[in-house]
Write a protein that holds these residues in place. Structure first.
Motif, PDB file in Angstrom:
ATOM      1  N   GLY A   1       0.981   1.169  -3.838  1.00 37.40           N
ATOM      2  CA  GLY A   1       1.312   1.226  -5.258  1.00 37.40           C
ATOM      3  C   GLY A   1       0.093   1.335  -6.161  1.00 37.40           C
ATOM      4  O   GLY A   1      -1.055   1.203  -5.720  1.00 37.40           O
ATOM      5  N   PRO A   2       0.314   1.539  -7.461  1.00 39.54           N
ATOM      6  CA  PRO A   2      -0.800   1.766  -8.394  1.00 39.54           C
ATOM      7  C   PRO A   2      -1.722   0.570  -8.577  1.00 39.54           C
ATOM      8  O   PRO A   2      -2.872   0.729  -8.976  1.00 39.54           O
ATOM      9  N   PHE A   3      -1.240  -0.648  -8.273  1.00 37.05           N
ATOM     10  CA  PHE A   3      -2.080  -1.829  -8.484  1.00 37.05           C
ATOM     11  C   PHE A   3      -2.958  -2.154  -7.268  1.00 37.05           C
ATOM     12  O   PHE A   3      -3.605  -3.200  -7.237  1.00 37.05           O
ATOM     13  N   LEU A   4      -3.001  -1.246  -6.293  1.00 38.67           N
ATOM     14  CA  LEU A   4      -3.996  -1.373  -5.225  1.00 38.67           C
ATOM     15  C   LEU A   4      -5.299  -0.664  -5.601  1.00 38.67           C
ATOM     16  O   LEU A   4      -6.236  -0.609  -4.809  1.00 38.67           O
ATOM     17  N   ASN A   5      -5.343  -0.100  -6.820  1.00 38.78           N
ATOM     18  CA  ASN A   5      -6.596   0.393  -7.412  1.00 38.78           C
ATOM     19  C   ASN A   5      -7.299   1.434  -6.533  1.00 38.78           C
ATOM     20  O   ASN A   5      -8.496   1.348  -6.275  1.00 38.78           O
ATOM     21  N   THR A   6      -6.554   2.439  -6.094  1.00 37.31           N
ATOM     22  CA  THR A   6      -7.100   3.457  -5.199  1.00 37.31           C
ATOM     23  C   THR A   6      -7.801   4.549  -6.005  1.00 37.31           C
ATOM     24  O   THR A   6      -7.179   5.195  -6.850  1.00 37.31           O
ATOM     25  N   THR A   7      -9.094   4.773  -5.706  1.00 44.45           N
ATOM     26  CA  THR A   7      -9.898   5.694  -6.511  1.00 44.45           C
ATOM     27  C   THR A   7     -10.673   6.721  -5.699  1.00 44.45           C
ATOM     28  O   THR A   7     -11.422   7.515  -6.276  1.00 44.45           O
ATOM     29  N   ASN A   8     -10.545   6.724  -4.359  1.00 42.70           N
ATOM     30  CA  ASN A   8     -11.321   7.687  -3.572  1.00 42.70           C
ATOM     31  C   ASN A   8     -10.620   8.019  -2.256  1.00 42.70           C
ATOM     32  O   ASN A   8      -9.732   7.295  -1.806  1.00 42.70           O
ATOM     33  N   SER A   9     -11.069   9.092  -1.638  1.00 34.75           N
ATOM     34  CA  SER A   9     -10.443   9.604  -0.410  1.00 34.75           C
ATOM     35  C   SER A   9     -10.566   8.641   0.756  1.00 34.75           C
ATOM     36  O   SER A   9      -9.659   8.534   1.586  1.00 34.75           O
ATOM     37  N   HIS A  10     -11.707   7.959   0.859  1.00 35.18           N
ATOM     38  CA  HIS A  10     -11.924   7.099   2.017  1.00 35.18           C
ATOM     39  C   HIS A  10     -11.017   5.871   1.988  1.00 35.18           C
ATOM     40  O   HIS A  10     -10.689   5.320   3.044  1.00 35.18           O
ATOM     41  N   ALA A  11     -10.602   5.438   0.798  1.00 34.08           N
ATOM     42  CA  ALA A  11      -9.609   4.371   0.719  1.00 34.08           C
ATOM     43  C   ALA A  11      -8.282   4.839   1.318  1.00 34.08           C
ATOM     44  O   ALA A  11      -7.592   4.088   2.016  1.00 34.08           O
ATOM     45  N   LEU A  12      -7.934   6.092   1.052  1.00 32.94           N
ATOM     46  CA  LEU A  12      -6.717   6.662   1.646  1.00 32.94           C
ATOM     47  C   LEU A  12      -6.842   6.702   3.168  1.00 32.94           C
ATOM     48  O   LEU A  12      -5.896   6.387   3.888  1.00 32.94           O
ATOM     49  N   VAL A  13      -8.024   7.086   3.653  1.00 36.62           N
ATOM     50  CA  VAL A  13      -8.248   7.163   5.098  1.00 36.62           C
ATOM     51  C   VAL A  13      -8.132   5.778   5.728  1.00 36.62           C
ATOM     52  O   VAL A  13      -7.535   5.622   6.804  1.00 36.62           O
ATOM     53  N   THR A  14      -8.698   4.760   5.075  1.00 41.27           N
ATOM     54  CA  THR A  14      -8.592   3.394   5.596  1.00 41.27           C
ATOM     55  C   THR A  14      -7.136   3.003   5.791  1.00 41.27           C
ATOM     56  O   THR A  14      -6.736   2.513   6.857  1.00 41.27           O
ATOM     57  N   MET A  15      -6.320   3.222   4.771  1.00 40.71           N
ATOM     58  CA  MET A  15      -4.916   2.818   4.840  1.00 40.71           C
ATOM     59  C   MET A  15      -4.131   3.655   5.842  1.00 40.71           C
ATOM     60  O   MET A  15      -3.267   3.135   6.550  1.00 40.71           O
ATOM     61  N   LYS A  16      -4.447   4.946   5.912  1.00 39.78           N
ATOM     62  CA  LYS A  16      -3.738   5.830   6.843  1.00 39.78           C
ATOM     63  C   LYS A  16      -4.097   5.508   8.292  1.00 39.78           C
ATOM     64  O   LYS A  16      -3.227   5.323   9.149  1.00 39.78           O
ATOM     65  N   GLU A  17      -5.405   5.438   8.580  1.00 36.72           N
ATOM     66  CA  GLU A  17      -5.835   5.291   9.968  1.00 36.72           C
ATOM     67  C   GLU A  17      -5.634   3.879  10.504  1.00 36.72           C
ATOM     68  O   GLU A  17      -5.312   3.699  11.682  1.00 36.72           O
ATOM     69  N   SER A  18      -5.821   2.871   9.659  1.00 35.13           N
ATOM     70  CA  SER A  18      -5.717   1.494  10.145  1.00 35.13           C
ATOM     71  C   SER A  18      -4.292   0.957  10.100  1.00 35.13           C
ATOM     72  O   SER A  18      -3.913   0.141  10.936  1.00 35.13           O
ATOM     73  N   LEU A  19      -3.497   1.417   9.115  1.00 33.73           N
ATOM     74  CA  LEU A  19      -2.189   0.807   8.921  1.00 33.73           C
ATOM     75  C   LEU A  19      -1.079   1.830   8.710  1.00 33.73           C
ATOM     76  O   LEU A  19      -0.009   1.489   8.215  1.00 33.73           O
ATOM     77  N   ASN A  20      -1.321   3.084   9.078  1.00 34.84           N
ATOM     78  CA  ASN A  20      -0.289   4.116   9.073  1.00 34.84           C
ATOM     79  C   ASN A  20       0.380   4.274   7.712  1.00 34.84           C
ATOM     80  O   ASN A  20       1.593   4.495   7.617  1.00 34.84           O
ATOM     81  N   CYS A  21      -0.408   4.188   6.647  1.00 31.39           N
ATOM     82  CA  CYS A  21       0.114   4.384   5.290  1.00 31.39           C
ATOM     83  C   CYS A  21       0.565   5.832   5.126  1.00 31.39           C
ATOM     84  O   CYS A  21      -0.073   6.766   5.621  1.00 31.39           O
ATOM     85  N   ALA A  22       1.668   6.018   4.381  1.00 42.02           N
ATOM     86  CA  ALA A  22       2.242   7.352   4.235  1.00 42.02           C
ATOM     87  C   ALA A  22       1.894   8.014   2.908  1.00 42.02           C
ATOM     88  O   ALA A  22       2.149   9.206   2.724  1.00 42.02           O
TER      89      ALA A  22
END
Length: 750
Positions: A566-587
């Motif tokens: 969600g928006p309150f996880l303060n996501t501002t860069n690509s590597h944050a997306l990679v962390t969530m995708k690769e470590s916890l299968n975020c969609a």
């Protein structure tokens, strides 16, 4: 994992760090002039950091570096450059907020120890599991937690081989850390970037209960709660104060050191904490730790309270008495300052000057002698395996040696010069052995630690969008708004509260009866409220959720439920997306509303990953565990009770001295929150970045009402659907329907 009771001190500059060391800190945390959440501190240069590391380690004190801000896409290269430097220092850990840093460190810089900042708002066991999964070794728990919650969280952390920190002294934020946007919204300085302007300390128009500083909390002090913290098995007692000076740091750390030592040795505490009142403070409170959230946690004065405390303690009444108290306080401060000055005398962080001498004699090995100018390290020499032989050409020369040894000096040293006086001419050994000599010298100068080679982090590829055209999604929080489902095929999220009645199936039934609704989880879920939220997951078993809480994200990952950040996880860069995708299968993830077009446009999604952005919502400024109504409209309850979250639905406004009013809103089942007087309405991004986003989102809840017009929600949905389908003629109608609006955050960014 070894555990000890650590006293962790702030170090805003070199002198404060020296003060912390001589006062008995086990560790200090400090920042450089980039990537840290205390821009108002003096902070350190990289050379100063290396000097501090050497000095602190001489005294058995560890050093943690704060990289505790969200990182922008364009800053990744600078961050990687810094991480490449840090791996070749003796830094004991880095303190991180941005999830992207976790993935970068795990993949490319695994020798660095990563600590989770308080900015990650950690308050439930699922969040601990999430942070363990992404690579945290230590977690700074939310300072709003009470001692029982801290004890439970610490036990879970230890099960996952993580340490816990708890703030025990210093300034308190009224808002949950990492969930405060007041400074960002009001003056454009984001707390998530270390530029908090402390809007909570501002003066407001006098409230109904007579306060001018209704958001201003006293300072935190758990000085007399040490036994409970020890019993909770907390690993680190953390003192806040990186914008405070050396005098403050020395006074607070020394008093805490004495108290800890006495308790360890005798089981008793010092009964007097008066020295803690002789440095800057706003009054002291331990009410968060005690779980007793009363009105006396606030103080109607954001400035230094040390003189007022001394006057009250000495019962000074007339002018002469007050003057005498002031003089005594001034003398006491000077005496502490003199003691500090004497203790730090002779401490320096200067680089160690060294001379490198070469000895070359036929039939002998080539020898390099390194001589420091002071006794921090003994002189040493290294030699080649082969013996020097006479040659007519390609002899080793001073020019060749100087070229070969260029770059051997680590940041802790300064080269005074080379000595070639014992270098005979026309001699040679294999050049590979000269290189080996250089590497050996570098190894020894680096504390007998091999230098880690520079790592280049490859650019991330831009994967294709999940949806060819962006779609609309929306949020509701009341079954009365289910009629919007009838007019749109858009995704409908249903907002869950921050507090639940135990064993109440209300929300479970809503989702079971309305399978189209997608659960939307809030940012803060503590204790039994986290447990009840998990039950919603377990019983509803939704196909997909949106969560602003990493604990729920971990639970969804564990259960195989598709989750979107969600928006309150303060996501501002690509590597944050990679962390969530690769470590916890975020969609998928919502990109932060704090960043602007230029900061958004280069973000790169992982494969099969949805990007979303909120274009219409009330602007949250802060959420608190404390009660805003005690200080504004008043409340008959002496303290917040368990039922307050579930039953209270007060609302009011506060107005600052500039005449701007903010909505203070308390929904049933929610924490007290403050919202901006304007609604966020960003239609520009639909034109600017539709090629990047799969989903644009609108918030149709009545939460954070304030000046929000009670527009027809069905009509709003129709207009927004036209907008994202390319019909720009509806812009004027939307401005009419939402007359008090702003997209300043999108314009100014971070």
């Amino acid at each position: 994992m070894s555990r000890k009771l650590e006293l962790l001190a702030p170090g805003g500059d070199v002198e404060a760090i020296k003060a912390a060391i001589v006062a008995g800190a086990n560790a200090v945390y400090c920042g450089l002039d980039i990537f840290n959440a205390r821009n108002r501190a003096s902070n350190l240069s990289f050379d100063e950091l290396n000097g501090v590391l050497r000095l602190a380690h001489e005294y058995g004190c560890e050093v943690f570096l704060t990289l505790n801000v969200v990182i922008l896409e364009r800053e990744i290269k600078s961050l990687v450059k810094l991480l490449n430097q840090l791996v070749n220092t003796t830094i004991d850990g880095i303190i991180v907020q941005d999830l992207g840093v976790f993935n970068l460190v795990k993949k490319y810089f695994p020798t660095l120890d990563v600590h989770a900042s308080t900015q990650l708002t950690t308050h439930n066991e699922g969040q601990l599991q999430f942070l363990s999964k992404v690579g945290a070794s230590r977690v700074n728990l939310s300072r709003e937690l009470n001692i029982d919650e801290i004890k439970e969280m610490t036990a879970v952390a230890h099960e996952h081989d993580m340490l816990t920190e708890v703030f025990v002294h210093g300034s308190l934020c009224i808002a949950f850390s990492g969930q405060c946007y007041s400074s960002s919204v009001s003056v454009g300085n984001s707390g998530n970037r270390g530029r908090c302007s402390q809007a909570c300390r501002d003066e407001y128009e006098v409230t109904n209960v007579g306060t001018k500083y209704p958001l201003n909390l006293k300072d935190n002090s758990a000085y007399f709660d040490l036994p409970e913290l020890v019993d909770a098995k907390v690993d680190s007692l953390k003192i806040e104060g990186r914008i405070k000076g050396a005098h403050y740091v020395y006074t607070v750390v020394e008093n805490w050191r004495k108290n800890i030592n006495k308790f360890v040795e005798t089981g008793e505490l010092y009964e007097d904490d008066s020295n803690l009142h002789k440095v800057f403070n706003r009054g002291l409170t331990n009410k968060f730790l005690k779980g007793n959230l009363t009105r006396d946690m606030f103080i109607d004065n954001p400035r230094d309270n040390s003189v007022n405390y001394a006057v009250e303690k000495n019962n000074a009444i007339d002018v002469v008495q007050i003057q005498d108290v002031r003089k005594d306080l001034y003398n006491d401060k000077n005496a502490i300052g003199a003691t500090l000055e004497d203790k730090v005398k002779g401490l320096d962080i200067d680089k160690i000057a060294i001379t490198i001498a070469f000895k070359a004699t036929v039939g002998e090995p080539l020898t390099v002698v390194v001589t420091p100018s002071k006794g921090v390290q003994d002189a040493f020499e290294v030699t080649t395996t082969s013996l020097l032989r006479e040659v007519s050409e390609k002899a080793i020369t001073s020019v060749e040696l100087e070229k070969r040894f260029k770059g051997v000096i680590t940041p802790n040293y300064e080269l005074l010069g080379y000595d070639f006086s014992d270098l005979d001419e026309n001699l040679s050994v294999p050049l590979r052995e000269v290189t080996e000599l250089k590497d050996r010298v570098a190894f020894l100068l680096n504390g007998s630690k091999a230098l880690i080679k520079h790592v280049d982090v490859p650019a991330l590829p831009q994967q294709v969008k999940v949806a060819e055209k962006p779609t609309l999604s929306m949020l509701i929080a009341d079954v009365a708004d289910l009629n919007v489902c009838d007019v749109t095929d858009a995704d409908i999220y249903f907002k869950l509260p921050e507090s639940f009645k135990k064993r109440d199936r209300k929300y479970i039934n809503i989702f079971l009866e309305n399978p189209r609704l997608i659960p939307w989880f809030p940012a803060v879920l503590i204790g039994k409220d986290y447990d009840e939220a998990v039950k919603v997951l377990e019983e509803v078993k939704p196909a997909r959720i949106v969560t602003n809480n990493t604990g729920i994200a971990y639970k969804a990952y564990e259960m195989g439920i598709e989750w979107v950040a969600g928006p309150f996880l303060n996501t501002t860069n690509s590597h944050a997306l990679v962390t969530m995708k690769e470590s916890l299968n975020c969609a998928g993830a919502f990109i932060s509303n704090e960043i602007n077009r230029m900061q958004i446009k280069d973000i790169r999604r992982p494969e099969n990953f949805k990007l979303a952005y909120s274009i219409y919502h009330p602007i949250l400024m802060m959420t608190s565990r404390q009660c805003f109504f005690q200080q504004t409209v008043g409340c008959n309850k002496p303290a917040i009770e368990a039922g307050c979250m579930l039953r209270c639905e007060k609302a009011t406004t506060i107005t600052n001295v500039k005449g701007v009013s903010f909505a203070v809103d308390k929904q049933k089942g929610g924490y007290p929150s403050i919202y901006n007087h304007e609604q966020f309405l960003n239609m520009d991004i639909v034109t600017d970045l539709s090629h990047l986003f799969d989903e644009f989102f609108i918030d149709l809840t009545n939460i954070g009402g304030g000046s929000k017009e009670k527009a027809d929600k069905v009509e709003l949905v129709n207009h927004f659907e036209k907008l994202i389908n390319g019909d720009i003629t509806v812009r004027e109608e939307l401005f009419t329907m939402v007359p008090i609006n702003t997209n300043d955050q999108y314009q100014q960014g971070l």
